[in-house]
Write a protein that holds these residues in place. Structure first.
Motif, short mmCIF file in Angstrom:
data_model
loop_
_atom_site.label_atom_id
_atom_site.label_comp_id
_atom_site.label_asym_id
_atom_site.label_seq_id
_atom_site.Cartn_x
_atom_site.Cartn_y
_atom_site.Cartn_z
N VAL A 83 15.71 24.50 32.45
CA VAL A 83 14.36 24.75 32.95
C VAL A 83 13.35 23.95 32.13
O VAL A 83 12.46 23.28 32.68
CB VAL A 83 14.03 26.27 32.87
CG1 VAL A 83 12.58 26.53 33.23
CG2 VAL A 83 14.96 27.08 33.77
N ASP A 87 10.96 20.71 33.43
CA ASP A 87 9.52 20.81 33.22
C ASP A 87 9.01 19.58 32.45
O ASP A 87 8.04 18.94 32.84
CB ASP A 87 9.26 22.09 32.43
CG ASP A 87 7.78 22.40 32.26
OD1 ASP A 87 7.10 22.56 33.30
OD2 ASP A 87 7.30 22.47 31.12
N PHE A 91 6.82 16.48 34.00
CA PHE A 91 5.49 16.31 33.40
C PHE A 91 5.28 14.85 32.98
O PHE A 91 4.24 14.27 33.25
CB PHE A 91 5.34 17.24 32.19
CG PHE A 91 3.97 17.22 31.61
CD1 PHE A 91 2.92 17.89 32.24
CD2 PHE A 91 3.69 16.51 30.45
CE1 PHE A 91 1.64 17.86 31.72
CE2 PHE A 91 2.41 16.47 29.92
CZ PHE A 91 1.38 17.15 30.56
N VAL A 95 2.48 13.64 35.32
CA VAL A 95 1.19 13.74 34.64
C VAL A 95 0.96 12.56 33.70
O VAL A 95 -0.05 11.86 33.78
CB VAL A 95 1.06 15.09 33.89
CG1 VAL A 95 -0.28 15.18 33.17
CG2 VAL A 95 1.21 16.25 34.88
N PHE A 116 7.89 28.57 42.79
CA PHE A 116 6.83 29.18 42.01
C PHE A 116 5.90 28.12 41.43
O PHE A 116 6.34 27.17 40.80
CB PHE A 116 7.39 30.02 40.86
CG PHE A 116 6.33 30.81 40.15
CD1 PHE A 116 6.05 32.11 40.51
CD2 PHE A 116 5.56 30.23 39.15
CE1 PHE A 116 5.05 32.83 39.88
CE2 PHE A 116 4.54 30.93 38.51
CZ PHE A 116 4.29 32.23 38.88
N GLY A 117 4.61 28.29 41.68
CA GLY A 117 3.63 27.40 41.09
C GLY A 117 3.36 26.14 41.89
O GLY A 117 2.47 25.36 41.55
N TRP A 120 -0.06 24.86 42.71
CA TRP A 120 -0.87 24.25 41.65
C TRP A 120 -0.51 22.78 41.44
O TRP A 120 -1.33 21.99 41.02
CB TRP A 120 -0.69 25.00 40.33
CG TRP A 120 -1.45 26.29 40.24
CD1 TRP A 120 -2.71 26.46 39.75
CD2 TRP A 120 -1.00 27.59 40.63
NE1 TRP A 120 -3.07 27.79 39.82
CE2 TRP A 120 -2.05 28.51 40.36
CE3 TRP A 120 0.17 28.08 41.20
CZ2 TRP A 120 -1.95 29.87 40.63
CZ3 TRP A 120 0.27 29.44 41.46
CH2 TRP A 120 -0.78 30.32 41.18
N TYR A 121 0.75 22.46 41.71
CA TYR A 121 1.22 21.10 41.41
C TYR A 121 0.55 20.05 42.28
O TYR A 121 0.44 18.89 41.90
CB TYR A 121 2.74 20.99 41.60
CG TYR A 121 3.57 22.01 40.84
CD1 TYR A 121 3.12 22.53 39.63
CD2 TYR A 121 4.80 22.43 41.31
CE1 TYR A 121 3.88 23.47 38.93
CE2 TYR A 121 5.57 23.35 40.61
CZ TYR A 121 5.11 23.87 39.44
OH TYR A 121 5.87 24.78 38.75
N SER A 124 -2.02 17.37 41.23
CA SER A 124 -1.71 16.09 40.62
C SER A 124 -0.63 15.36 41.42
O SER A 124 0.19 14.65 40.87
CB SER A 124 -1.29 16.28 39.16
OG SER A 124 -0.21 17.16 39.09
N PHE B 116 7.55 27.40 32.89
CA PHE B 116 7.74 26.25 33.77
C PHE B 116 6.48 25.97 34.57
O PHE B 116 5.93 26.85 35.23
CB PHE B 116 8.91 26.47 34.73
CG PHE B 116 9.23 25.24 35.52
CD1 PHE B 116 10.20 24.36 35.09
CD2 PHE B 116 8.53 24.93 36.68
CE1 PHE B 116 10.49 23.21 35.81
CE2 PHE B 116 8.79 23.77 37.40
CZ PHE B 116 9.78 22.91 36.96
N GLY B 117 6.01 24.76 34.51
CA GLY B 117 4.87 24.36 35.32
C GLY B 117 3.52 24.63 34.68
O GLY B 117 2.48 24.24 35.23
N SER B 119 1.89 23.38 32.37
CA SER B 119 1.05 22.20 32.11
C SER B 119 0.21 21.83 33.33
O SER B 119 -0.89 21.29 33.20
CB SER B 119 1.93 21.00 31.76
OG SER B 119 2.89 21.36 30.81
N TRP B 120 0.72 22.12 34.52
CA TRP B 120 -0.01 21.78 35.74
C TRP B 120 -1.12 22.79 36.03
O TRP B 120 -2.11 22.47 36.65
CB TRP B 120 0.94 21.72 36.94
CG TRP B 120 1.75 20.46 37.03
CD1 TRP B 120 1.41 19.31 37.69
CD2 TRP B 120 3.04 20.22 36.45
NE1 TRP B 120 2.41 18.38 37.56
CE2 TRP B 120 3.42 18.90 36.81
CE3 TRP B 120 3.91 20.97 35.67
CZ2 TRP B 120 4.63 18.33 36.41
CZ3 TRP B 120 5.11 20.41 35.27
CH2 TRP B 120 5.46 19.11 35.63
#
Lengths: 404, 404
Positions: A83, A87, A91, A95, A116-117, A120-121, A124, B116-117, B119-120
């Protein structure tokens, strides 16, 4: 000569610019299987190393997108270091290197956990589709439309689309693509990103076609509406030969059946009509996975192993006949990463095996017979301890069967 | 009257604005425990409902931040519907309502998986600290510094800070706060967000202090440098009475030992000196968790249960003596969510129990004795099947012991 080619390339590039042909470059990869355990050994460190090479390639190639066609993880609940590795690498790519990422879940990923999440991704330009939805709008990056089809069982697609006629992966993909076609503009470059067992075109291995048939497969012809189909699932880039439908292959070799496969990532440059060029770049793992065959003595001879990459992940097949004392430990002293050891019977051995039933006539005792069988079938020594344990069992069976 | 108070409030607010006192409002919550299983029942639907109320409160209160002090999930690998619920609710709060979120991992969360994630997420002011790091810079939101201390075992802190003197949670927190103090400006409002077992101040329940003592606890005095300490771990907002160090309490009641606790979230309004007001807002779950006591007949009487919220999660204690036929199923026909059933022995029962050893003198058979024991100790019927099974066991034991 080189200068002339270079000059021609510049002319071509400028011409392309003048007539307005825009180029979009993306990298196609799949089947990272982070957290994979091969013969009891976690591949995570090997995966980290190859992914670091991958990040370097992304930095060099400066693509407009990185496409990951499923199986980012090896299982729905991967180990925590896998995991953290995913990540960290995503990144760096998304990023730090500011590269848009398009990724889907494969059959090994948990759609829900991976998702999950993901809302938000998008900020970017990291587009992660874990769970199939009934929105069929593509992700647009530099003029290319990416249609994301995460792995889903036919039953899930049937329920999602409320279409009882869906029973197989073929039905499911056909219906999904039908939905996409409703709004797809065939004059634009369209890329499907999927994770499926696709057959068709000039498939490399005809036997495989026969053996895998049935509802798990999807015909390559379904992907006709797309300029390029970026697939994951099969681990070899040669799993299908098709001009527009391609597997990138897995990040690493994940079983000895893949020992002879080449592993690479695909680099695609596509113009605004969807025409593209395709090339491979290979990544070199620190430990290769390969098979080694020979007699024990030969394999343990410095003249032989000095020329070998001794720390590769190895499947060793021993050609010796008869008993060998603890060959696995002897081999590991030279080759620390032996993952699997086998013994190969030559023709003489096979003959022995065939005549096994007639051996009794030689009037050997049961324990002698078993010892012979044991040394032929295994690579371990038939120790005194084992002999005694077996003798007890034989004694018991013979008595119970009334033979003694 | 109301108008006059309103006018005074406006004057006060304007005065505060004139003299430059900036107010920052945040909501403090913790211990959501998504994916929690209570007596075999998943709380996810109840959690969804209460979180929807929470989102409504966030929309009404319009805080500058929502602080979640750990244990977002109930376990390191929560069920997938809990993963989807958290994703959905945080998205509503953070993205749709544009509210910054500050969250840490608790002891029930997996630091790595939750991270996980993250940073985003920062893009949209969602600050999630899953794994403790040795960077002690606060998150700044509207002039308030939030210091995030996710849960970590003392051994982890010892290794991270390379400080062999750390053995207890007290040592760990003291050292961590010491690091923060190196750069903390005491003239600014500073909030610590932590997940720990904190004792001190006027603790409500003195017995608890005695019973829990030892290395798991952290003294409230350590948090002196902070204007407010937003804690998670203990499930009651009354777990500690301290002017600046507070638990918000859990989202819901998660065991019958919490049946009488109030559940709420805390709303803090803090000025630029770190002075604050603190109030509670309660959330009302569809199903409360509570205890019910009575005789079976009474509990099954419509006159009684018509006044009850029959679909609450219940622990029922029956006061009946003697055998009852299948009370759990009878009760569930009225109260569908009985999670636990107990029988209470009154003094007569206790006397019976005490004299149990002397019962043999009554010359009852073993099976009769067992039947008496069974009906006293359980709420189920001693059926013919059970009787026969038990008779076989008794027969066997007596024979083996040579008593028959």
């Amino acid at each position: 000569m080189a200068n002339r080619i270079f000059a021609i390339m510049i002319v071509l590039k400028n011409t392309a610019k003048k007539i307005g042909v825009k180029q979009m470059k993306f990298i196609h990869t799949a089947d990272w299987h982070l957290g994979k355990l091969v013969h009891g050994v976690y591949m995570t460190e090997n995966q980290r190393e190859v992914l670091e090479q991958f990040v370097t390639v992304v930095a060099e190639e400066k693509p407009d997108a990185v496409v990951i066609a499923g199986d980012l993880y090896d299982r729905s609940v991967p180990p925590t270091d896998a995991v953290e590795l995913l990540d960290e690498m995503l990144f760096k790519i998304n990023v730090e290197l500011k590269t848009p990422v398009v990724a889907i879940a494969g059959n090994h990923d948990s759609a829900e956990r991976l998702s999950f999440g993901s809302s938000w991704y998008k900020h970017s330009q990291f587009y992660l589709s874990g769970k199939l939805t009934n929105s069929f709008n593509p992700v647009q990056i530099n003029g290319v439309n990416f249609y994301l089809v995460p792995y889903a069982e036919p039953g899930v697609v049937r329920q999602l689309l409320e279409d009882d006629s869906i029973h197989s992966h073929q039905d499911a993909m056909k219906t999904l693509i039908g939905k996409m076609e409703e709004s797809l503009n065939p004059h634009e470059p369209n890329v499907l990103v999927g994770h499926a067992f696709v057959l068709g075109g000039q498939t490399s291995d005809s036997e495989r076609v026969l053996s895998v048939g049935g509802s798990g497969c999807v015909g390559a012809e379904l992907f006709e509406p797309f300029s390029y189909t970026a697939l994951g699932h099969l681990h070899s880039p040669d799993a299908i030969y098709h001009s527009k439908v391609k597997y990138s292959g897995s990040l690493l070799k994940y079983s000895f059946s893949e020992a002879k496969q080449r592993k690479s990532i695909s680099i695609i440059e596509m113009d605004e009509k969807g025409e593209f060029t395709h090339r491979y770049r290979s990544l070199t793992p620190k430990h290769d996975m390969r098979e080694l065959e020979g007699h024990l003595e030969e394999l343990l001879d410095p003249h032989f192993y000095e020329k070998e990459r001794i720390d590769d992940y190895l499947k060793i097949t021993l050609l010796d006949e008869g008993a060998l004392i603890d060959p696995i430990n002897k081999l590991r002293q030279v080759y620390p990463n032996v993952l699997h050891l086998e013994r190969k019977m030559d023709i003489t051995d096979l003959k022995k095996k065939q005549s096994f039933n007639s051996i009794r006539s030689e009037k050997k005792s049961e324990i002698e017979l078993f010892e012979q069988f044991y040394t032929e079938m295994t690579t371990a020594e038939f120790t005194q301890d084992k002999k005694e344990a077996m003798a007890t069992v034989i004694e018991k069976v013979l008595r119970e069967e009334g033979l003694k």
